[in-house]
Design a protein around this motif. Sequence first.
Motif, mmCIF file in Angstrom:
data_model
loop_
_atom_site.group_PDB
_atom_site.id
_atom_site.type_symbol
_atom_site.label_atom_id
_atom_site.label_comp_id
_atom_site.label_asym_id
_atom_site.label_seq_id
_atom_site.Cartn_x
_atom_site.Cartn_y
_atom_site.Cartn_z
ATOM 1 N N ASN A 240 -96.526 -33.690 59.063
ATOM 2 C CA ASN A 240 -95.512 -34.071 58.063
ATOM 3 C C ASN A 240 -94.488 -35.029 58.645
ATOM 4 O OD1 ASN A 240 -96.706 -32.397 56.167
ATOM 5 N ND2 ASN A 240 -95.388 -30.627 56.676
ATOM 6 N N LYS A 242 -95.002 -37.211 61.134
ATOM 7 C CA LYS A 242 -95.645 -38.495 61.289
ATOM 8 C C LYS A 242 -95.782 -39.210 59.946
ATOM 9 C CE LYS A 242 -98.345 -37.453 65.462
ATOM 10 N NZ LYS A 242 -99.723 -37.304 66.016
ATOM 11 N N ALA A 243 -96.094 -38.449 58.896
ATOM 12 C CA ALA A 243 -96.235 -39.044 57.565
ATOM 13 C C ALA A 243 -94.909 -39.580 57.058
ATOM 14 C CB ALA A 243 -96.790 -38.004 56.594
ATOM 15 N N SER A 244 -93.816 -38.804 57.257
ATOM 16 C CA SER A 244 -92.492 -39.270 56.785
ATOM 17 C C SER A 244 -92.047 -40.503 57.562
ATOM 18 C CB SER A 244 -91.457 -38.149 56.942
ATOM 19 O OG SER A 244 -91.303 -37.795 58.306
ATOM 20 N N ARG A 245 -92.351 -40.591 58.861
ATOM 21 C CA ARG A 245 -91.952 -41.759 59.638
ATOM 22 C C ARG A 245 -92.771 -42.971 59.257
ATOM 23 N NH1 ARG A 245 -90.610 -39.752 65.845
ATOM 24 N NH2 ARG A 245 -88.711 -38.603 65.287
ATOM 25 N N SER A 246 -94.036 -42.776 58.935
ATOM 26 C CA SER A 246 -94.864 -43.917 58.516
ATOM 27 C C SER A 246 -94.374 -44.483 57.199
ATOM 28 C CB SER A 246 -96.333 -43.502 58.410
ATOM 29 O OG SER A 246 -96.490 -42.505 57.401
ATOM 30 N N LYS A 247 -93.887 -43.612 56.308
ATOM 31 C CA LYS A 247 -93.326 -44.080 55.023
ATOM 32 C C LYS A 247 -92.065 -44.896 55.249
ATOM 33 C CE LYS A 247 -95.089 -40.385 52.064
ATOM 34 N NZ LYS A 247 -94.709 -39.227 51.193
ATOM 35 N N LYS A 248 -91.202 -44.458 56.196
ATOM 36 C CA LYS A 248 -89.978 -45.211 56.499
ATOM 37 C C LYS A 248 -90.280 -46.577 57.081
ATOM 38 C CE LYS A 248 -86.947 -41.215 57.189
ATOM 39 N NZ LYS A 248 -86.089 -40.492 58.135
#
Length: 248
Positions: A240, A242-248
């Motif tokens: 989760n 890693k996913a939130s940082r990729s979205k940013k």
Amino acid sequence: MKSPVPIKWVRPVKVPCTHPEKSGDLQPLKEIDLSRFPLEFRDSEELKSADDNVKRILSLEFFNRKNTMEALINEYKDSVKRHILDEESPEVRVAVMTAYIRDMQRYLELNPKNKLIKVRLKESIDKRKKLLKNLRTWDYKCFEWILEKLGLIYKPMPPIDVYRRVERKRSLRMLTTKYCEDIVSKKFVEYKEILENQQESFLEEKIKTLEWIMKEEKYCGVNPTVTPSDIEKTKEDLENLKASRSKK
């Protein structure tokens, strides 16, 4: 000794009573037509049929300033009075004070060293402010109407427990306190960013540690304190993140 704190305090400029920021007057004094008659002659039937020279001699052009001011005050009163005989209502009193205030402001622009007029102007502004405060409590709709009609802004006095004199030492203390609070908040933000950057490596290290603990507990035959669900939950948190940082 010089202070290491980079704070420079400059005393605020004192706003004189002639400025709208101090008195709240958005409009200057009205310009009156000098060809009009004074108040005592305005209903005269003889002047209506009199000669042009007579009309001019009896107009405000040849009268003193007192008569001109009386006509001007009467014009302010007529714009707000409730009925034809209204002389004591709060609206009329505010209008009369406004005429005097704007006249004194115009006079002080030409004669800024007249201390007597300065004191009278300050007192008149305070009296009008007090009257507007009472009118605001009694009848708010009338209060708003009188402000719009006369072109005023109401600036109430600050409460006694809030008002403080502008002093150098007190101001420097307040600025120093604010400066220190800004430093602390900046340090907190920087430390938070450091911890957020370490979250991913921390979770990866946590997964390895949990796996090692589970393996050692199984090898030693003791009651397990780490379960596979704990490891799966940590892996899920990592995904989760890693996913939130990729979205940013």
